[in-house]
Write a protein that holds these residues in place. Sequence first.
Motif, PDB file in Angstrom:
ATOM      1  N   VAL A 286     -36.117  55.722  36.800  1.00  0.00           N
ATOM      2  CA  VAL A 286     -36.173  56.071  38.218  1.00  0.00           C
ATOM      3  C   VAL A 286     -35.325  55.094  39.033  1.00  0.00           C
ATOM      4  CG1 VAL A 286     -37.695  56.116  40.231  1.00  0.00           C
ATOM      5  CG2 VAL A 286     -38.387  57.273  38.133  1.00  0.00           C
ATOM      6  N   LEU A 287     -35.494  53.800  38.781  1.00  0.00           N
ATOM      7  CA  LEU A 287     -34.732  52.809  39.542  1.00  0.00           C
ATOM      8  C   LEU A 287     -33.234  52.913  39.243  1.00  0.00           C
ATOM      9  CD1 LEU A 287     -37.035  49.647  39.287  1.00  0.00           C
ATOM     10  CD2 LEU A 287     -36.827  51.256  41.172  1.00  0.00           C
ATOM     11  N   TYR A 288     -32.873  53.144  37.984  1.00  0.00           N
ATOM     12  CA  TYR A 288     -31.454  53.255  37.639  1.00  0.00           C
ATOM     13  C   TYR A 288     -30.835  54.477  38.287  1.00  0.00           C
ATOM     14  CZ  TYR A 288     -27.179  53.505  34.877  1.00  0.00           C
ATOM     15  OH  TYR A 288     -25.869  53.577  34.489  1.00  0.00           O
ATOM     16  N   ALA A 289     -31.571  55.597  38.280  1.00  0.00           N
ATOM     17  CA  ALA A 289     -31.054  56.820  38.913  1.00  0.00           C
ATOM     18  C   ALA A 289     -30.890  56.626  40.412  1.00  0.00           C
ATOM     19  CB  ALA A 289     -31.997  57.986  38.621  1.00  0.00           C
TER      20      ALA A 289
ATOM     21  N   VAL B  46     -33.322  62.172  37.293  1.00  0.00           N
ATOM     22  CA  VAL B  46     -33.950  61.495  36.155  1.00  0.00           C
ATOM     23  C   VAL B  46     -34.181  62.474  35.012  1.00  0.00           C
ATOM     24  CG1 VAL B  46     -36.016  60.256  35.381  1.00  0.00           C
ATOM     25  CG2 VAL B  46     -35.023  59.744  37.611  1.00  0.00           C
ATOM     26  N   LEU B  47     -34.699  63.676  35.334  1.00  0.00           N
ATOM     27  CA  LEU B  47     -34.971  64.658  34.292  1.00  0.00           C
ATOM     28  C   LEU B  47     -33.697  65.144  33.619  1.00  0.00           C
ATOM     29  CD1 LEU B  47     -37.755  66.951  35.817  1.00  0.00           C
ATOM     30  CD2 LEU B  47     -38.000  65.207  34.065  1.00  0.00           C
ATOM     31  N   GLY B  48     -32.690  65.432  34.439  1.00  0.00           N
ATOM     32  CA  GLY B  48     -31.477  66.009  33.890  1.00  0.00           C
ATOM     33  C   GLY B  48     -30.666  65.046  33.068  1.00  0.00           C
ATOM     34  N   LYS B  49     -30.760  63.761  33.345  1.00  0.00           N
ATOM     35  CA  LYS B  49     -29.873  62.808  32.676  1.00  0.00           C
ATOM     36  C   LYS B  49     -30.572  61.884  31.682  1.00  0.00           C
ATOM     37  CE  LYS B  49     -26.342  62.510  36.322  1.00  0.00           C
ATOM     38  NZ  LYS B  49     -25.623  61.597  37.256  1.00  0.00           N
TER      39      LYS B  49
ATOM     40  N   VAL C 106     -42.479  62.036  36.115  1.00  0.00           N
ATOM     41  CA  VAL C 106     -41.500  61.249  36.868  1.00  0.00           C
ATOM     42  C   VAL C 106     -41.957  61.069  38.312  1.00  0.00           C
ATOM     43  CG1 VAL C 106     -39.111  61.144  37.662  1.00  0.00           C
ATOM     44  CG2 VAL C 106     -39.629  62.055  35.391  1.00  0.00           C
ATOM     45  N   TYR C 107     -42.402  62.156  38.931  1.00  0.00           N
ATOM     46  CA  TYR C 107     -42.791  62.083  40.341  1.00  0.00           C
ATOM     47  C   TYR C 107     -44.038  61.210  40.523  1.00  0.00           C
ATOM     48  CZ  TYR C 107     -43.836  63.496  45.128  1.00  0.00           C
ATOM     49  OH  TYR C 107     -44.079  63.502  46.483  1.00  0.00           O
ATOM     50  N   ASP C 108     -45.015  61.348  39.637  1.00  0.00           N
ATOM     51  CA  ASP C 108     -46.227  60.528  39.734  1.00  0.00           C
ATOM     52  C   ASP C 108     -45.904  59.044  39.601  1.00  0.00           C
ATOM     53  OD1 ASP C 108     -47.683  62.795  40.068  1.00  0.00           O
ATOM     54  OD2 ASP C 108     -48.482  62.874  38.026  1.00  0.00           O
ATOM     55  N   ALA C 109     -44.990  58.720  38.685  1.00  0.00           N
ATOM     56  CA  ALA C 109     -44.600  57.315  38.514  1.00  0.00           C
ATOM     57  C   ALA C 109     -43.889  56.800  39.760  1.00  0.00           C
ATOM     58  CB  ALA C 109     -43.690  57.175  37.291  1.00  0.00           C
TER      59      ALA C 109
ATOM     60  N   MET D 135     -34.813  52.877  47.660  1.00  0.00           N
ATOM     61  CA  MET D 135     -35.273  51.648  47.011  1.00  0.00           C
ATOM     62  C   MET D 135     -35.704  50.611  48.046  1.00  0.00           C
ATOM     63  SD  MET D 135     -32.986  50.773  43.653  1.00  0.00           S
ATOM     64  CE  MET D 135     -31.421  50.751  44.476  1.00  0.00           C
ATOM     65  N   GLN D 136     -36.667  49.796  47.654  1.00  0.00           N
ATOM     66  CA  GLN D 136     -37.017  48.607  48.423  1.00  0.00           C
ATOM     67  C   GLN D 136     -36.031  47.484  48.061  1.00  0.00           C
ATOM     68  OE1 GLN D 136     -39.424  48.072  50.654  1.00  0.00           O
ATOM     69  NE2 GLN D 136     -41.097  49.514  50.308  1.00  0.00           N
ATOM     70  N   ARG D 137     -35.921  46.495  48.949  1.00  0.00           N
ATOM     71  CA  ARG D 137     -35.080  45.332  48.626  1.00  0.00           C
ATOM     72  C   ARG D 137     -35.571  44.647  47.353  1.00  0.00           C
ATOM     73  NH1 ARG D 137     -34.354  41.186  53.308  1.00  0.00           N
ATOM     74  NH2 ARG D 137     -32.936  40.327  51.754  1.00  0.00           N
ATOM     75  N   TYR D 138     -36.886  44.684  47.164  1.00  0.00           N
ATOM     76  CA  TYR D 138     -37.480  44.100  45.959  1.00  0.00           C
ATOM     77  C   TYR D 138     -36.877  44.727  44.700  1.00  0.00           C
ATOM     78  CZ  TYR D 138     -41.218  42.962  42.608  1.00  0.00           C
ATOM     79  OH  TYR D 138     -41.931  42.526  41.526  1.00  0.00           O
ATOM     80  N   ALA D 139     -36.749  46.060  44.691  1.00  0.00           N
ATOM     81  CA  ALA D 139     -36.200  46.755  43.522  1.00  0.00           C
ATOM     82  C   ALA D 139     -34.730  46.439  43.315  1.00  0.00           C
ATOM     83  CB  ALA D 139     -36.410  48.260  43.675  1.00  0.00           C
ATOM     84  N   GLU D 140     -34.000  46.218  44.408  1.00  0.00           N
ATOM     85  CA  GLU D 140     -32.580  45.887  44.276  1.00  0.00           C
ATOM     86  C   GLU D 140     -32.389  44.561  43.540  1.00  0.00           C
ATOM     87  OE1 GLU D 140     -30.768  46.072  48.110  1.00  0.00           O
ATOM     88  OE2 GLU D 140     -31.466  48.106  48.502  1.00  0.00           O
ATOM     89  N   SER D 141     -33.369  43.631  43.707  1.00  0.00           N
ATOM     90  CA  SER D 141     -33.288  42.363  42.980  1.00  0.00           C
ATOM     91  C   SER D 141     -33.530  42.558  41.488  1.00  0.00           C
ATOM     92  CB  SER D 141     -34.321  41.370  43.544  1.00  0.00           C
ATOM     93  OG  SER D 141     -34.003  41.010  44.865  1.00  0.00           O
ATOM     94  N   MET D 142     -34.139  43.681  41.126  1.00  0.00           N
ATOM     95  CA  MET D 142     -34.382  43.950  39.713  1.00  0.00           C
ATOM     96  C   MET D 142     -33.170  44.562  39.025  1.00  0.00           C
ATOM     97  SD  MET D 142     -38.274  45.391  39.658  1.00  0.00           S
ATOM     98  CE  MET D 142     -38.252  45.307  37.884  1.00  0.00           C
ATOM     99  N   ILE D 143     -32.309  45.188  39.805  1.00  0.00           N
ATOM    100  CA  ILE D 143     -31.173  45.904  39.216  1.00  0.00           C
ATOM    101  C   ILE D 143     -29.848  45.195  39.502  1.00  0.00           C
ATOM    102  CG2 ILE D 143     -30.456  47.458  41.088  1.00  0.00           C
ATOM    103  CD1 ILE D 143     -30.896  49.742  38.973  1.00  0.00           C
TER     104      ILE D 143
END
Length: 914
Positions: A62-65, A87-90, A99-102, A141-149
Amino acid sequence: MSDNTNEILPNEGGENEPQNRIVAVNIEEQMKSAYIDYSMSVIVGRALPDVRDGLKPVHRRVLYAMNELSMAHNKPHKKSARVVGEVLGKYHPHGDSSVYDAMVRMAQPWSMRYMMVDGQGNFGSQDGDGPAAMRYTEVRMQRYAESMIEDIEKETVDFGLNFDDSLEEPTVLPTRIPQLLVNGSSGIAVGMATNIMPHNLTEVINGCIAYIENKEITIDELMHYVKAPDFPTGGIIYGIDGIKQGFQTGRGRVVLRGRVTVETLKNGKDQIVITEVPYQVSRDALAEKIGYLVNNKIIDGITHVANESNKEGTRVVVELRRDAVAQVIINQLYKYSELQTSYGINNVALVKGRPRTLNLKDMISEFVAFRHEVVTKRTQYELREAEKRAHILEGYMKVVGTQNDLDRAIKIIRESKTPDEAREGLMTSFDLSEIQAKAILELRLRTLTGLEIDKIRSEYDELMKTINHLKGILADESIRFDIIKGELLEVQKKFGDERRTEIQYASGDMRIEDMIAEEDVVITISHLGYIKRASVADYRSQKRGGRGAMGGKTRDEDYLEHLFIASTHDTLLFFTEKGRCYWLKVYEIPETDKNAKGRAIQNLMQIPQDDKIRVILDVPKLDDEAFVDKHNIVLCTKKGIIKKTKLKEFSRPRQTGVNAITINEGDQLLDVALTDGESFIMMAIKSGRAISFNEDRVRATGRGAIGVSGIELEGESDAVVGMICLSKDFKDRDRQVLVVSEKGLGKRTPFFELIGEEATDEDKEKAFTLKNEDGSESLYQLSYRITNRGGKGVKTMNITDKTGPLAGLLSVTQADDLMITCQSGLTIRMKVESVREAGRATQGVKLINIDNKDQIAAIARIQDQGEEEEIIEEGDVVVSTDPEGTNPTATEEQTPDANNEETPDTTPDAPAAE
């Protein structure tokens, strides 16, 4: 039934081969092989997080997509359905709901300690409501998630083929955040499960830095940084033994309680207000469960339950009957409802593709090792790119370095028939590589100007510095770890916050005091039973005769009744008017500023509503067996009863309290003291008399005994106002007796008086010998002569209409401070040395100016804190002050006795009576 399966295949051989070929397959082996393949697929590809980035494949995808769709925190939101489709297609060959629940959970502040997705729309609620369909909600994305990627484009992590081998996806994200510990994870695989608790980012990063600085750090040392889980919904962790076991072994247990307060309504009824519920507990479900418990008579005393929660926060109100004890109901809610919930710690994660149970140090060390790998790969990538660029710049400088070289290069290009011929000519003439020659052919004409040539040289110089710096990083491991620490501190500064979940130590936890700072605090308890602790420094020292400052805000009908100093490591014994004893650690009392009202004692102890706290005894070493065996508890009542019980009988705390003394009808407990078995006991009564006797005159009895007579009273209106116990030890040799009347007059009188060589033989014959600190002996006499208990005693203060009845009795030293509290809440703190010494039969001096309708409610001794007297600043709640002790009103009201003219005691000493 056969264990074999026959497989018929078409004939592929010649005439001599059979028409059919049968292959025997063992069904057990086939089932085992198929099930192992399936289980490993679930374990590795669905249910367990990776120890490095703390994510399961669906969250990582999800984060990569979202990153591939450029859905940064500062970009517009996009439909959730678009992300799910991507996410589903790739990448994710499963259902759209997974995917949506996560993704929804990543956007819920009550599910994630630190959210990774910024959601817009209905994403559900803490009451158990589901989110809107994906076509209605939007995300980014949150800024927090950007620090993960961050840095994923710098070849920091490995990529693998997706489900149909058409695209590549990262096998792990190059996160700068220790996600596995910070947000936790839970999942059920085949034959195993994981349940990792969320923790506070600030604490986890501090633990990571501590590990980087000392790779040999122990788990116990790491627990000084990472104290316990920190849940997004707050709550109170009850007990640390299970958490410590989880940190040590990877398996443990967390007990989490909701946060509750008790509010008193105008009609006198109490209501329990739940402001925080345990993690993953629905507020509506909790309210329904409480209603079920009430309807089925499991809990008695609740009249109504309502969930009043809104967007501002949680508020579940439980109304009680008038006769219900709030703390008892709270304990029942903890026992029977989800207001107390336990969580099993099971730290299972994938380490190098294999599931493994991890302790605290394992999770931190694996993350740090991964960050070291990411920093190394990133540096290598940046070095490669810098060297590529430097190589091209070197080619530029060879061609455009001088005008002749430039002219020669232009001539070669113009005379060449094809680009390949021009490239070959440049390579031959200038000794260039193929890459350099191609770059020169692609140069724009403006690059050939003098200014641009200077920029090329400058860029090359800076690039060489960068290359040397990057090579230095790769050559020195300590530099790489310094970079990791710096990046962690940057993350901590961006996203770090305070703990939401409070840690409350259970009675079974060992050495809780080691984690509590030891310091002296002021404990105050109001007449209506509100308790608090505040810093000693909050109460400034004033001169005698001042008006005082407010020691606490109270209701109109309330006033401060108890005020004393204790260490945070001490145990307080609470004695009620009806003779019950309860226990409480000082650090368990809520800490506030001195003007706060405090918290109802009923919230902390199970005290019946028809009883109230009368005396609080500070015991410093209740867990020290030698100390307990040497000391006694001495209790006295208003009607003059005295009782002694071994401290050992009070050394085992019980939540419901114990009976300390049997109180006769019409009487109540007044005072309690801790003694060493060889003390002097002194009791004073309203009419102005006091009696002194040896402690051994009172034999020790059990907790249920009534006691014996201590002093004779004068009529029904007379009563005991105080009791002091002075040790024969040299440490108490300088103590003095301080008495205060209800109208604010007071004085101090020495208890022990040293007899010099000039004393008469008669005085020496009446004196007694006490040992000094150096081991020598001296003769002493007492200003209050020793008698048998039960007598009338001697005059301790000359009682008049101006003084009012005696209000209190204390033992003090000149280094102490005196705290006086009035029924109105007015409080003054003064030096004991400012109170004049006077004989026992005098009136004393004015200590505090009080209104005619007011009177002294309590006096307390404060041990010397070594603080200087402070100047009263504007804004302090002070009505008036008398800095020089020359208040005109006080002077006018002083009697001749107040000017240090002693009034002789004309009343003969009362005979000793048994």
